[in-house]
Design an enzyme around this catalytic site. Structure first.
Site, PDB file in Angstrom:
ATOM      1  N   CYS A 135      35.026   2.964 -24.003  1.00  0.00           N
ATOM      2  CA  CYS A 135      34.258   3.045 -22.752  1.00  0.00           C
ATOM      3  C   CYS A 135      35.113   3.778 -21.726  1.00  0.00           C
ATOM      4  O   CYS A 135      36.199   3.344 -21.389  1.00  0.00           O
ATOM      5  CB  CYS A 135      33.866   1.652 -22.255  1.00  0.00           C
ATOM      6  N   ASN A 175      41.494   3.886 -19.549  1.00  0.00           N
ATOM      7  CA  ASN A 175      42.215   3.917 -18.271  1.00  0.00           C
ATOM      8  C   ASN A 175      43.476   3.062 -18.323  1.00  0.00           C
ATOM      9  O   ASN A 175      44.589   3.521 -18.056  1.00  0.00           O
ATOM     10  CB  ASN A 175      41.312   3.432 -17.135  1.00  0.00           C
ATOM     11  N   HIS A 187       0.821  -1.210   0.000  1.00  0.00           N
ATOM     12  CA  HIS A 187       0.000   0.000   0.000  1.00  0.00           C
ATOM     13  C   HIS A 187       0.852   1.257   0.000  1.00  0.00           C
ATOM     14  O   HIS A 187       0.607   2.196  -0.772  1.00  0.00           O
ATOM     15  CB  HIS A 187      -0.930  -0.011   1.223  1.00  0.00           C
TER      16      HIS A 187
END
Length: 818
Positions: free
Chosen positions: A771, A723, A439
């Site tokens: 990426c 990286n 609820h």
């Protein structure tokens, strides 16, 4: 509404003046006659039981019967006078008016002909099912279950009602529930005249779910609005415990597109604690229902098996498709189900259109981001994607509601429908109990405020009056922080976003965020899904510790492992199941767009930090350059662990039908190592080129660039890992703070490597992307990549929209020669 005369089970009457109709006599065109719930049940029985969906039989006491009751007892004038000075903002005024209205209804008498027909209808059910059969007596308002207003739960339902007198009494109580405080307040807020809404009542054979389980189904993800998922919640016993949020239920998620193709794509099976259940009371002091604790076995076991999960998901799709055809627009559904403990059969007991996500506009992207942090107080299932802040108000009993002030955070065990007039004042809601279909969650979505449900102990860990921040913008798990944590809110008009030639993909690590990211952010798929993120966060166990559990030293770690895998006959299946679910969830979220899944790339020190990991990992001086990536997969020390990884990925593609998964091999030092990995994958049934399988390689070492033509003969595509490529080109350890200032992807040496990689790979006809954050952090870097002809950029979601705009502008300039 059908306005013709017809023969019904109770004699020939004008349809609109009938007092009682059987459910198989009504349908969606009869909402004004029998209310939303009954019309929907009739539609299911008439149209979908031929397709195998089971719905319990019963009859509807019509809205005309209710109007007749009001007229017979001369109640309308009295009720109108009562509501003349109604003030729903004044809770005492609202409560007083509601209480008096219900008393007037309860004191009324049913007209003789109506009572006679109700008794006759109940006796017919008894003839079919047995003397004094158990029925549910449910309210069904004529303004209920509309696509733009959820009146569901506003009126009462009564379960395990037996005997004619009890049925008559329950009908009268249903009539009175049209004037509960919450129903009065909701009608007023939605602009419905109190006397333009009538009430029908459903008398329906009970499903003995007290002996089994029950719950709720959404044919759409209720948080993100992701349309291709079915969410099933399940608890033991009668369904009120799930609906009311009194327990933390099981949750299962099924992917609709490949389910429709004949696969079995159960993306998630998340067990809930399920500490209590509602059952028949067997006449205990006159009570018909009783809440009892569940056993330890029930709490740890799943309520549904795979076959039942799939069956309910198929039913949800059939119901959604049927309602969509009838209404002429896509219609996600909110459905209640129950399992009969005697027969073992599943039933649908209610179905209504979902009214929150289906009404949202998809034209604007609104995002929230915390810009600070505070001490973490408690966590639970996040509802919504917003942030709410304010003073905590602990509410443990209804009499404390009157002191609640606008803008406070409601902190409670669970919410009740009677609390809705107060909930709309809250800046956020936090509950101890409940799942995503309880609820509190449903009302929070409808009100557009953040909520965190199922925290377990929020009422004891948050202090009354404490300033807190409720954050639901950090993934599936919501967090409550101490203090007023600062945050940013941003809006982007999606219809104005351009679609550049260069594909913009997302980096996605957390499966619990996948539906939201796929729905909210314009994208071309996933360019990087890291398996190590799933392993570290959702599995937390070294795979070899599961394969060699008996060899582990006794102690706390082994006990933790035993507890995590207690329900698995083979402990390693825990790793396979969790990894399968994590990858499948991300793949499904973006289906049929490509999802590039990078095989595990933990370093030895990171693997050692997993449960049981120190028994299987070497101590290396420089793990960054040591035993990682492709070097592990064929190594005798790790080969069995890699096999588990492959088993999970094969299940995702072959058993769930998610063939948009592309595999990517990290830290592959040589072509020979690349060929070895391809052979390893094939030995586990992941054959490159079979069933559309593509295998990429990370381009993150100088050897990948220098020997790009050779790698292109082995792999289908490349993804530049800027990286590691920067680290190895400049000779830096990116984990070392001493040389961190020298790390820069824009260094001429790094750019020379990237340029060589792109031009060489493009000549071979293979795809190449990147990426990393450099394109989003440095617009000039993005321009340079576009000019080189890079195929794609994969970015963190918060940078994807910004970079899409930058790339589109660059491409436009290049096209016009500006």
């Amino acid at each position: 509404m059908v306005q013709t005369k017809r023969q019904n089970a109770f004699g020939p009457l004008p349809r609109e003046r009938a007092l009682v109709l059987w459910l198989d006599e009504v349908g969606l065109g009869d909402i004004e006659v029998v209310g939303g719930k009954n019309a929907s049940l009739g539609e299911l029985i008439r149209q979908l039981t031929p397709k195998g969906i089971r719905v319990p039989e019963g009859f509807a006491i019509t809205a005309f019967a209710y109007q007749n009751f009001i007229h017979f007892n001369r109640l309308e004038a009295k009720l109108r006078a009562l509501f003349a000075d109604l003030d729903i903002e004044d809770l005492a005024n609202l409560h007083e008016r509601g209480e008096k209205a219900r008393a007037l209804i309860q004191a009324g008498a049913l007209p003789i002909d109506l009572e006679a027909q109700i008794r006759a209808g109940y006796r017919r059910l008894c003839e079919q099912y047995g003397v004094d059969t158990d029925v549910a007596v449910r309210s069904s308002a004529t303004a209920e279950d509309l696509p733009d207003a959820s009146f569901a739960g506003q009126q009462e339902s009564y379960l395990n009602i037996q005997g004619e007198e009890a049925v008559i009494a329950a009908v009268r109580r249903c009539y009175a529930s049209l004037f509960t405080d919450r129903a009065i307040s909701y009608r007023q807020l939605k602009g419905f005249d109190h006397f333009a809404v009538s009430l029908s009542v459903c008398v329906q054979k009970m499903v003995r779910s007290d002996l089994a389980g029950s719950g709720v189904i959404f044919s759409i993800d209720p948080e993100s609005g992701f349309e291709n998922a079915v969410l099933i919640s399940a608890g033991w016993g009668l369904g009120e415990m799930v609906v009311q949020g009194a327990i933390n239920p099981d949750e299962y998620i099924v992917f609709k597109p490949t389910l429709d193709q004949g696969f079995q794509p159960i993306l998630v099976k998340r067990p809930g604690s399920k500490e209590r259940k509602l059952v028949y009371a067997d006449g205990d002091e006159g009570s018909v229902l009783l809440t009892v604790p569940t056993t330890a076995t029930e709490q740890s076991a799943l309520v549904l098996d795979d076959e039942e999960i799939v069956q309910l998901a198929r039913w949800a799709m059939l119901i959604e498709q049927h309602y969509g055809r009838v209404r002429g627009v896509p219609t996600p559904m909110d459905i209640e189900w129950a399992k009969d403990g005697n027969s073992g059969e599943l039933f649908i007991v209610q179905a209504r259109p979902e009214t929150v996500q289906s009404q949202k506009s998809s034209q604007t992207l609104i995002t929230y981001r915390l810009t600070g942090r505070g001490p973490l107080l408690v966590s639970g299932r996040g509802v919504g994607e917003a942030v709410g802040r304010g003073k905590a108000r602990i509410v443990l009993t209804p009499d404390q509601l009157e002191s609640f002030e606008t803008g406070e955070v409601l902190v409670t065990d669970r919410t009740d429908p009677d609390w809705e007039p107060v909930m709309k004042k809250a800046s956020a809601i936090v509950t101890n109990q409940g799942g995503r279909t309880c609820h509190a969650a449903i009302i929070a979505r409808e009100l557009g405020i953040p909520a965190i449900v199922g925290t377990g102990d929020a009422t004891s860990r948050i202090d009354e009056g404490q300033q807190i921040t409720v954050a639901c913008c950090e993934g599936d798990e919501g967090h409550v922080y101490a203090g007023l944590v600062p945050f940013e809110r941003s809006e982007v008009a999606l219809q104005t976003l351009p679609r550049p030639r260069t594909r913009i993909l997302l980096n996605v690590g957390n499966p619990s965020e996948a539906f939201r990211l796929a729905t909210a952010f314009p994208n071309d798929g996933v360019g990087l899904a890291r398996l190590e993120f799933i392993i570290a966060n959702q599995i937390q166990v070294h795979p070899l510790a599961l394969l060699h559990f008996d060899e582990l030293p006794e102690g706390e770690e082994k006990a933790q492992l035993a507890a995590l895998t207690a329900s698995y006959p083979h402990r390693y299946d825990y790793f396979v199941d969790r990894l399968t679910q994590g990858v499948a969830t991300i793949a499904a979220a973006f289906y049929p767009k490509p999802v590039i899944v990078r095989l595990s790339d933990f370093k030895s020190n990171e693997y050692a930090d997993l449960l049981g990991g120190r028994s299987f990992e070497p101590v290396e001086e420089n793990p960054m350059l040591g035993w990682r990536g492709a070097a592990r997969y064929g190594d005798a020390r790790f080969r069995a662990a890699f096999a588990l990884e492959c088993r999970a990925l094969k299940r995702v593609r072959d058993e769930m039908g998610l063939t948009n998964v592309v595999l990517m091999v990290p830290f592959c030092r040589t072509p020979e190592e690349g060929r070895s990995v391809i052979a390893q994958l094939a030995s586990h049934g992941l054959v490159r080129g079979e069933n559309g399988l593509e295998v990429y390689v990370m381009c993150e070492l100088p050897s990948n660039v220098i020997l790009a033509e050779q790698f292109a003969q082995i792999f289908d595509g490349f993804s530049i890992g800027s990286n590691d490529l920067t680290q190895l080109t400049l000779g830096l350890d990116r984990d070392s703070a001493a040389v961190a200032a020298l790390f820069d992807e824009r260094h001429p040496a790094v750019k020379a490597m990237i340029a060589l990689a792109i031009t060489t790979v493009k000549k071979t006809g293979r795809k190449i992307g990147i990426c990393g954050q450099a394109p989003s952090d440095y617009p000039e870097f993005a321009r340079w990549l576009v000019e080189l002809g890079i195929d794609s950029m994969s970015l963190n979601p918060d940078a994807a929209v910004r970079t899409r705009l930058v790339v589109a502008a660059i491409e436009a300039e290049m096209t016009t020669g500006a």
